[in-house]
Design a protein around this motif. Structure first.
Motif, PDB file in Angstrom:
ATOM      1  N   GLU A 159       0.830  -1.200   0.000  1.00 23.62           N
ATOM      2  CA  GLU A 159       0.000   0.000   0.000  1.00 23.62           C
ATOM      3  C   GLU A 159       0.867   1.254   0.000  1.00 23.62           C
ATOM      4  N   ALA A 160       1.937   1.241   0.777  1.00 26.33           N
ATOM      5  CA  ALA A 160       2.849   2.387   0.830  1.00 26.33           C
ATOM      6  C   ALA A 160       3.524   2.622  -0.524  1.00 26.33           C
ATOM      7  N   ILE A 161       3.883   1.548  -1.212  1.00 27.49           N
ATOM      8  CA  ILE A 161       4.494   1.665  -2.545  1.00 27.49           C
ATOM      9  C   ILE A 161       3.496   2.277  -3.525  1.00 27.49           C
ATOM     10  N   ALA A 162       2.234   1.830  -3.453  1.00 33.18           N
ATOM     11  CA  ALA A 162       1.201   2.347  -4.354  1.00 33.18           C
ATOM     12  C   ALA A 162       0.936   3.834  -4.107  1.00 33.18           C
ATOM     13  N   LEU A 163       1.026   4.261  -2.840  1.00 35.56           N
ATOM     14  CA  LEU A 163       0.768   5.659  -2.501  1.00 35.56           C
ATOM     15  C   LEU A 163       1.928   6.579  -2.867  1.00 35.56           C
ATOM     16  N   THR A 164       3.138   6.035  -2.980  1.00 34.41           N
ATOM     17  CA  THR A 164       4.330   6.855  -3.257  1.00 34.41           C
ATOM     18  C   THR A 164       5.136   6.245  -4.401  1.00 34.41           C
ATOM     19  N   PRO A 165       4.568   6.208  -5.610  1.00 29.71           N
ATOM     20  CA  PRO A 165       5.237   5.509  -6.712  1.00 29.71           C
ATOM     21  C   PRO A 165       6.579   6.110  -7.123  1.00 29.71           C
ATOM     22  N   GLU A 166       6.789   7.413  -6.921  1.00 29.89           N
ATOM     23  CA  GLU A 166       8.027   8.067  -7.339  1.00 29.89           C
ATOM     24  C   GLU A 166       8.997   8.302  -6.187  1.00 29.89           C
ATOM     25  N   ALA A 167       8.622   7.892  -4.974  1.00 28.90           N
ATOM     26  CA  ALA A 167       9.440   8.187  -3.793  1.00 28.90           C
ATOM     27  C   ALA A 167      10.632   7.240  -3.687  1.00 28.90           C
ATOM     28  N   VAL A 168      11.665   7.719  -2.987  1.00 32.28           N
ATOM     29  CA  VAL A 168      12.810   6.865  -2.692  1.00 32.28           C
ATOM     30  C   VAL A 168      12.412   5.868  -1.613  1.00 32.28           C
ATOM     31  N   THR A 169      13.245   4.845  -1.426  1.00 30.85           N
ATOM     32  CA  THR A 169      12.918   3.755  -0.513  1.00 30.85           C
ATOM     33  C   THR A 169      12.615   4.249   0.905  1.00 30.85           C
ATOM     34  N   GLU A 170      13.430   5.187   1.419  1.00 32.48           N
ATOM     35  CA  GLU A 170      13.241   5.650   2.796  1.00 32.48           C
ATOM     36  C   GLU A 170      11.871   6.282   3.003  1.00 32.48           C
ATOM     37  N   GLU A 171      11.395   7.038   2.012  1.00 32.74           N
ATOM     38  CA  GLU A 171      10.090   7.671   2.132  1.00 32.74           C
ATOM     39  C   GLU A 171       8.983   6.618   2.129  1.00 32.74           C
ATOM     40  N   VAL A 174       9.213   3.590   3.243  1.00 30.10           N
ATOM     41  CA  VAL A 174       9.257   2.949   4.563  1.00 30.10           C
ATOM     42  C   VAL A 174       8.563   3.829   5.606  1.00 30.10           C
ATOM     43  N   ARG A 175       8.800   5.143   5.552  1.00 23.71           N
ATOM     44  CA  ARG A 175       8.144   6.042   6.516  1.00 23.71           C
ATOM     45  C   ARG A 175       6.623   6.000   6.368  1.00 23.71           C
ATOM     46  N   VAL A 176       6.140   5.970   5.126  1.00 24.26           N
ATOM     47  CA  VAL A 176       4.697   5.883   4.894  1.00 24.26           C
ATOM     48  C   VAL A 176       4.149   4.561   5.437  1.00 24.26           C
ATOM     49  N   ALA A 177       4.886   3.477   5.216  1.00 25.02           N
ATOM     50  CA  ALA A 177       4.450   2.168   5.718  1.00 25.02           C
ATOM     51  C   ALA A 177       4.373   2.163   7.243  1.00 25.02           C
ATOM     52  N   VAL A 178       5.346   2.806   7.888  1.00 23.92           N
ATOM     53  CA  VAL A 178       5.342   2.874   9.355  1.00 23.92           C
ATOM     54  C   VAL A 178       4.109   3.630   9.855  1.00 23.92           C
ATOM     55  N   ARG A 179       3.754   4.736   9.178  1.00 19.66           N
ATOM     56  CA  ARG A 179       2.570   5.500   9.584  1.00 19.66           C
ATOM     57  C   ARG A 179       1.280   4.692   9.416  1.00 19.66           C
ATOM     58  N   ILE A 180       1.179   3.990   8.284  1.00 19.87           N
ATOM     59  CA  ILE A 180      -0.017   3.166   8.042  1.00 19.87           C
ATOM     60  C   ILE A 180      -0.135   2.082   9.104  1.00 19.87           C
ATOM     61  N   ALA A 181       0.997   1.425   9.397  1.00 17.54           N
ATOM     62  CA  ALA A 181       0.986   0.345  10.385  1.00 17.54           C
ATOM     63  C   ALA A 181       0.598   0.865  11.766  1.00 17.54           C
ATOM     64  N   ALA A 182       1.080   2.060  12.120  1.00 12.89           N
ATOM     65  CA  ALA A 182       0.758   2.634  13.433  1.00 12.89           C
ATOM     66  C   ALA A 182      -0.733   2.934  13.548  1.00 12.89           C
ATOM     67  N   GLN A 183      -1.328   3.425  12.461  1.00 15.20           N
ATOM     68  CA  GLN A 183      -2.763   3.735  12.462  1.00 15.20           C
ATOM     69  C   GLN A 183      -3.607   2.478  12.652  1.00 15.20           C
ATOM     70  N   ARG A 184      -3.083   1.332  12.160  1.00 17.77           N
ATOM     71  CA  ARG A 184      -3.857   0.083  12.217  1.00 17.77           C
ATOM     72  C   ARG A 184      -3.385  -0.858  13.323  1.00 17.77           C
ATOM     73  N   ASP A 185      -2.422  -0.387  14.109  1.00 14.34           N
ATOM     74  CA  ASP A 185      -1.880  -1.187  15.212  1.00 14.34           C
ATOM     75  C   ASP A 185      -1.306  -2.513  14.714  1.00 14.34           C
ATOM     76  N   ILE A 186      -0.539  -2.424  13.621  1.00 16.80           N
ATOM     77  CA  ILE A 186       0.121  -3.607  13.051  1.00 16.80           C
ATOM     78  C   ILE A 186       1.610  -3.532  13.382  1.00 16.80           C
ATOM     79  N   ALA A 187       2.120  -4.562  14.014  1.00 17.59           N
ATOM     80  CA  ALA A 187       3.550  -4.619  14.324  1.00 17.59           C
ATOM     81  C   ALA A 187       4.331  -4.916  13.049  1.00 17.59           C
TER      82      ALA A 187
END
Length: 335
Positions: A92-104, A106-119
């Protein structure tokens, strides 16, 4: 009498001790007589680049302990399995940031996971999964209008070169978009080169998926560089009716070959970021007892590992015209 006891050696895993002893012997021999020749000799004995060898010397002089040397405590880690729900977040994070570098991503994935309480797994594991997933996904957006994609990247194998103890060769890689496999390769020492690119394309005209029906010539996405040779190569290709669709690096923020075939091809590691570095700045990892190859030996080795055949002809008449023009240009440029 000076003690030859090596501090910190007992702290190392048993399988590492002999390798570290060998490194320390070479370092001590160089410290006794600090000359360029001795540095090159030490680097050769260890299968390292001279820059890497001097880094070992600096660390040893500062610490004087075996367990301080790079590689002393390295232990191969097991692959960490990623759960389906974690992979879903990363996708999902890759789909939301198709032109972003890897670090960005990962940051988006961390935010999504925190919102859904996924470790989530570690950041290192997440970066690895992002690269793996993009290697499959990105070719669908880049190269959609091309038949062949040409990229340049270093290959992580040791080769010898005049005046250099050991380096990585740079490969011109031709990828068939239809099959997503490498169909042409030519190695050089100095970096991206128009003639080596032409040689890789020449082999690709025999092996790439044939275009049937409309009889058109291939559309090629080629990663070109500055220089007269590159302009002449592009003109030669376009004179046959083939189409150059533009530099591949305009489309992707990382290596194009990586995006189509992954970071490794049958165990061969691709290093796109090292392609434009000078030979002395491309340091391969050399296993104990491994001997660097000549460029000719490396070419044959890479072709065999990738699975490129040196015989056979599947090209349509239009592709044969392209092959003939490339061969003629190579003859004239080498003359």
């Amino acid at each position: 009498m000076t003690s030859t006891r090596i501090g910190g050696l007992d702290h190392l895993p048993p399988h590492k001790r002999e390798m570290i002893r060998k490194r320390i012997r070479a370092i001590r021999a160089y410290i006794k007589v600090r000359t360029r020749e001795n540095a090159e000799k030490g680097a050769r004995e260890l299968g390292l680049g001279i820059g890497h060898f001097k880094k070992l010397v600096s660390v040893w002089e500062a610490k004087q302990r075996a367990d301080s040397l790079p590689g002393a405590d390295w232990i191969k880690r097991k692959r960490i399995e990623t759960k389906d729900e974690q992979l879903a977040v990363i996708r999902e994070a890759i789909a939301l940031t198709p032109e972003a570098v890897t670090e960005e991503v990962v940051r988006v994935a961390v935010r999504i996971a925190a919102q859904r309480d996924i470790a989530m797994p570690s950041l290192v594991t997440m970066r690895t999964r992002v690269k793996e997933l993009r290697a499959v996904a990105e070719p669908s957006t880049f190269g959609a209008g091309a038949d062949l994609v040409v990229d340049h990247c270093a290959i992580a194998i040791p080769v010898t070169a005049p005046g250099i103890a050991v380096t990585m060769p740079v490969a011109a890689l031709v990828i068939d978009v239809a099959s997503r496999r490498i169909v042409g390769v030519s190695l050089s020492i100095d970096g991206p080169d128009a003639r080596h690119t032409a040689r890789a394309l020449l082999s690709a005209t025999r092996l790439a998926t044939r275009i049937d029906g409309d009889g058109r010539l291939p559309r090629i996405a080629i990663d070109t560089y500055d220089g007269v040779d590159w302009l002449e190569l592009v003109r030669t290709i376009e004179s046959t009716g083939a189409t150059i669709t533009g530099s591949a690096r305009e489309k992707l923020r990382r290596g194009v070959a990586e995006a189509f075939v992954g970071e490794k091809v049958n165990g061969l590691a691709l290093r796109p970021r090292l392609a434009t570095r000078p030979p002395e700045k491309r340091h391969p990892r050399v296993a104990s007892g491994q001997q660097p190859m000549s460029l000719e030996e490396a070419q044959a080795f890479v072709e065999a590992v990738i699975g490129i055949k040196t015989s056979g002809d599947r090209a349509s008449p239009g592709w044969k015209d392209l092959a003939g023009c490339l061969a003629t240009w190579l003859e004239s440029s080498d003359a």
